[in-house]
Enzyme design. Sequence first.
Site, PDB file in Angstrom:
ATOM      1  N   ASP A  38     -42.313  30.913 -11.171  1.00 34.75           N
ATOM      2  CA  ASP A  38     -41.778  29.556 -11.278  1.00 34.75           C
ATOM      3  C   ASP A  38     -41.827  28.834  -9.938  1.00 34.75           C
ATOM      4  O   ASP A  38     -42.072  27.634  -9.890  1.00 34.75           O
ATOM      5  CB  ASP A  38     -40.340  29.574 -11.796  1.00 34.75           C
ATOM      6  CG  ASP A  38     -39.732  28.184 -11.779  1.00 34.75           C
ATOM      7  OD1 ASP A  38     -40.234  27.310 -12.511  1.00 34.75           O
ATOM      8  OD2 ASP A  38     -38.792  27.951 -11.006  1.00 34.75           O
ATOM      9  N   HIS A  43     -27.089  23.831 -14.451  1.00 34.46           N
ATOM     10  CA  HIS A  43     -28.347  23.311 -13.917  1.00 34.46           C
ATOM     11  C   HIS A  43     -28.623  21.928 -14.492  1.00 34.46           C
ATOM     12  O   HIS A  43     -28.299  21.639 -15.636  1.00 34.46           O
ATOM     13  CB  HIS A  43     -29.515  24.237 -14.246  1.00 34.46           C
ATOM     14  CG  HIS A  43     -30.702  23.997 -13.370  1.00 34.46           C
ATOM     15  ND1 HIS A  43     -30.893  24.648 -12.172  1.00 34.46           N
ATOM     16  CD2 HIS A  43     -31.758  23.152 -13.501  1.00 34.46           C
ATOM     17  CE1 HIS A  43     -32.011  24.231 -11.608  1.00 34.46           C
ATOM     18  NE2 HIS A  43     -32.554  23.318 -12.400  1.00 34.46           N
ATOM     19  N   LYS A  58     -35.070  30.779 -14.332  1.00 33.43           N
ATOM     20  CA  LYS A  58     -34.130  31.091 -13.247  1.00 33.43           C
ATOM     21  C   LYS A  58     -32.766  31.468 -13.809  1.00 33.43           C
ATOM     22  O   LYS A  58     -32.076  32.342 -13.276  1.00 33.43           O
ATOM     23  CB  LYS A  58     -34.007  29.888 -12.294  1.00 33.43           C
ATOM     24  CG  LYS A  58     -35.295  29.596 -11.527  1.00 33.43           C
ATOM     25  CD  LYS A  58     -35.076  28.583 -10.432  1.00 33.43           C
ATOM     26  CE  LYS A  58     -34.932  27.171 -10.925  1.00 33.43           C
ATOM     27  NZ  LYS A  58     -36.212  26.573 -11.343  1.00 33.43           N
ATOM     28  N   SER A  69     -39.077  26.302 -16.476  1.00 38.62           N
ATOM     29  CA  SER A  69     -38.662  26.398 -15.077  1.00 38.62           C
ATOM     30  C   SER A  69     -37.164  26.638 -14.958  1.00 38.62           C
ATOM     31  O   SER A  69     -36.720  27.571 -14.288  1.00 38.62           O
ATOM     32  CB  SER A  69     -39.049  25.122 -14.328  1.00 38.62           C
ATOM     33  OG  SER A  69     -38.566  25.141 -13.010  1.00 38.62           O
ATOM     34  N   ARG A 104     -46.226  21.450  -9.688  1.00 37.76           N
ATOM     35  CA  ARG A 104     -45.848  20.364 -10.599  1.00 37.76           C
ATOM     36  C   ARG A 104     -45.454  19.118  -9.822  1.00 37.76           C
ATOM     37  O   ARG A 104     -45.754  17.988 -10.220  1.00 37.76           O
ATOM     38  CB  ARG A 104     -44.680  20.800 -11.493  1.00 37.76           C
ATOM     39  CG  ARG A 104     -45.055  21.764 -12.604  1.00 37.76           C
ATOM     40  CD  ARG A 104     -43.817  22.360 -13.242  1.00 37.76           C
ATOM     41  NE  ARG A 104     -42.946  21.340 -13.765  1.00 37.76           N
ATOM     42  CZ  ARG A 104     -41.599  21.436 -13.797  1.00 37.76           C
ATOM     43  NH1 ARG A 104     -41.011  22.510 -13.304  1.00 37.76           N
ATOM     44  NH2 ARG A 104     -40.882  20.460 -14.296  1.00 37.76           N
TER      45      ARG A 104
END
Length: 447
Positions: A161, A82, A187, A183, A168
């Site tokens: 989230d 990520h 996940k 966040s 956000r």
Amino acid sequence: MSLVDLILKKRNGNELTDGEIGDFVRAVKERTMADYQISAMLMAIYFRGMSSREIATFTREMALSGEILTFPSIKDPIVDKHSSGGVGDKTSLVISPIVAACGLPIAKLSGRGLGFTGGTIDKLESIPGFQTELTPEKFTHFVEKDGIAIMGQSASIAPVDKVLYALRDVTGTVDSIPLIAGSIMSKKLADGSDAIVLDVKYGSGAFMKTTDQAVELAKVMVGIGEDNGKTTMALVTNMDQPLGSAVGNNLEVMEAIEALHGQGPEDFLLECRAIASAMLELGGKASGPDEAEKMVREVIDSGAAFEKFKTMVKNQGGDVSFVEDPSLFPQASFVLEGRSEKGGYIAAINTEEIGKSSLLLGAGRVRLEDRIDPSVGIKVFKKIGDRVREGDLLFTVHANDRTRGEAGLKKALQAYEIADHPVKGVDHPVFCRVRRQGGEDVEERIL
């Protein structure tokens, strides 16, 4: 405590208890907290921050707010990746099929664009027919059958989230270490992965502007992963200039396809190889960086990585003919040229302004309800350290509205700083690797 009291407690700089954080997460999930109250809490967190305990609890509660995926039939470790967000960052489209072609399953949850940064889901959806909304059952099936699937965050996975992520984006609370870490890692804790490689960016086109901030974020996220039983490594990477050349959804997909054929901008190829190599190391497929890079080059050269990308596109309903022949992607109506107003050397690029220029064109969202235009964007041809003459082409703006195109052109031109003297370019996009060894955070410098 009432929801207002929770907001006031954080606004005043006090730590929330584990129970209070759980109350906040449940209120968001059950929609008993209004969006304006959630936004107020996000702003309070933005300004007051969170302790390491608060961040860990916040992340865990968000992960537990939904379904936790499992892949019991897969024997190999599942390694996820990520990014903290950048401009021109289309690495997931390249490293995912590379790693899958090397034999490591990829089960990836990705997000949409956030602020001035692009999102993997928006890029994939620019491929006609590509479905990013999958049921957990279908997602699991694709991973078990072909070793690769990328989907957007479903309503059943870390649903809190998803609410916070959207708010956000439109409330100016994106670049907060607790909110970014919570966040991303919520996940990752829910997606069934065994190991995680994080791409934490710093520079003018990242939410973390300095290496110190990026390393701090990297350590926080590595700690969250390790404390929850997932082997985790972070690469801290440069975003002082757009990654590669393309900024914008179709443009980035086409550049990713080039990279899967071993072609394209060298900085983009270097970063893709570094991330993929780290994933192969964490997944136990390679004993070190040299062996991992050799494997990466082999699946690119053989075409196996590109074939794996095509398999994913086909599985998820995408039109493979666009991947095989990228000229089929729709072209923008106008191509405007950004040319250097003087000679010299590129000293700096305000990469956030390049990202905002693409937003003006319609490549991202300014408001929650905005629709993305996949064909618009910017192609960058000159990077930091490059010598230019007056009138040299710096970039092109691809627009479907001339007025918006000219506004994007003006903003992008203002992003460039040109010096009279030679300037050192970016030698390697990776600054360092962060991992935990013996309970301590370890930085391995690349530069």
